[in-house]
Design an enzyme around this catalytic site. Sequence first.
Site, PDB file in Angstrom:
ATOM      1  N   THR A   1       0.810  -1.219   0.000  1.00  0.00           N
ATOM      2  CA  THR A   1       0.000   0.000   0.000  1.00  0.00           C
ATOM      3  C   THR A   1       0.841   1.266   0.000  1.00  0.00           C
ATOM      4  O   THR A   1       1.927   1.303   0.584  1.00  0.00           O
ATOM      5  CB  THR A   1      -0.920   0.029   1.237  1.00  0.00           C
ATOM      6  OG1 THR A   1      -1.575   1.302   1.335  1.00  0.00           O
ATOM      7  CG2 THR A   1      -0.132  -0.202   2.519  1.00  0.00           C
TER       8      THR A   1
ATOM      9  N   GLU B   1       0.148   3.708   1.693  1.00  0.00           N
ATOM     10  CA  GLU B   1       0.156   4.218   3.065  1.00  0.00           C
ATOM     11  C   GLU B   1       1.503   3.970   3.748  1.00  0.00           C
ATOM     12  O   GLU B   1       1.798   4.587   4.771  1.00  0.00           O
ATOM     13  CB  GLU B   1      -0.969   3.584   3.882  1.00  0.00           C
ATOM     14  CG  GLU B   1      -2.365   4.047   3.497  1.00  0.00           C
ATOM     15  CD  GLU B   1      -2.675   5.471   3.937  1.00  0.00           C
ATOM     16  OE1 GLU B   1      -2.092   5.925   4.944  1.00  0.00           O
ATOM     17  OE2 GLU B   1      -3.496   6.131   3.276  1.00  0.00           O
TER      18      GLU B   1
ATOM     19  N   TYR C   1      -2.460   0.411  10.439  1.00  0.00           N
ATOM     20  CA  TYR C   1      -2.610  -0.310   9.166  1.00  0.00           C
ATOM     21  C   TYR C   1      -1.315  -0.263   8.370  1.00  0.00           C
ATOM     22  O   TYR C   1      -0.820  -1.294   7.892  1.00  0.00           O
ATOM     23  CB  TYR C   1      -3.748   0.314   8.358  1.00  0.00           C
ATOM     24  CG  TYR C   1      -3.790  -0.117   6.909  1.00  0.00           C
ATOM     25  CD1 TYR C   1      -4.186  -1.401   6.550  1.00  0.00           C
ATOM     26  CD2 TYR C   1      -3.425   0.767   5.894  1.00  0.00           C
ATOM     27  CE1 TYR C   1      -4.222  -1.799   5.223  1.00  0.00           C
ATOM     28  CE2 TYR C   1      -3.461   0.380   4.561  1.00  0.00           C
ATOM     29  CZ  TYR C   1      -3.857  -0.900   4.233  1.00  0.00           C
ATOM     30  OH  TYR C   1      -3.883  -1.295   2.915  1.00  0.00           O
TER      31      TYR C   1
END
Length: 372
Positions: free
Chosen positions: A132, A134, A156
């Site tokens: 990801t 992120e 996460y």
Amino acid sequence: MKKALITGITGQDGSYLAEFLLEKGYQVHGIKRRSSSFNTSRIDHIYQDPHEVNPHFFLHYGDLTDTSNLIRLVKEIQPDEIYNLGAQSHVAVSFESPEYTADVDAMGTLRLLEAVRINGLEHKTRFYQASTSELYGLVQEIPQRETTPFYPRSPYAVAKMYAYWITVNYRESYGMYACNGILFNHESPRRGETFVTRKITRAIANIALGLEDCLYLGNMDSLRDWGHAKDYVRMQWMMLQQDQPEDFVIATGKQITVREFVRMSAKEAGIEIEFSGKGIDEIATISAISDEYATSAKVGDIIVRVDPRYFRPAEVETLLGDPSKAKEKLGWVPEITVEEMCAEMVAGDLQQAKQHALLKANGFDVSITLES
């Protein structure tokens, strides 16, 4: 016939990937969690009854938190390719459930890699890990590429960073064909309703038809690189077809703000809006209506407000991917623009909203579930 195993098959990416692989002639196996309610709406159209002659699509109960289950499934299926798309994938939820997020997203990846190794499939099974953007969090450079340092800003992202590096470790330690696709934001009509793009398109459709009054959002200045899930699952497959495993950024190389996505979505529903105010006082007001869909909206209505509840404890202000490596090495380029994706999402949500409005007009009690 190649066999693929997909975790997270009932999600957005899993459903598109299953379609893609079935069209390629694969036998597709998917892992789904047991639920008290049906959770297969995204794959119902490709479901095949196991009693049919020569079915190519199979579902298995399982969970990334269950080691013995994963070992058994990998042993029984003997997959040529594994796509690990399953995760607790909501950033905001990860702050509320950090331990569960780590168990599924970090340890779940390790369990699946171990299932491959324990079954002696290191040199047979190719492994794709859905990573990801992120990971970049507090970005260290713009745009972000494969060599950009990570700076995760949520439970996460931290869990996904472990999953990224354990995938690299198994590649280097055991000679596994294992690779990470660093996925920037990707959306579609199948996106979960609590993710910001789908939350926006669904609310705009409901507002246009009088089913909802106002959309509440957090940081509208956030910049994101949004692509279509169909393009991204095609890239995931391409990554496993190479001679050597490598990690790739999967992105469009373009970005817009949350605010601009709201404006774009409203326009697709025939609503022109103007933003005013700043910070938590920012609002969007209808300035014009130009489509028959917006039957219940009125000029002057305030349809977007900011709610501080949706601010993240640690904000990620900007994400912009550099997909040049994917283009140069794999020949991959995204085919669907953010404008086309937005139009598709709004059209789908308008269709659903029209059905609800019709039921309501005929005396049925229709409640629209909104995000709290």
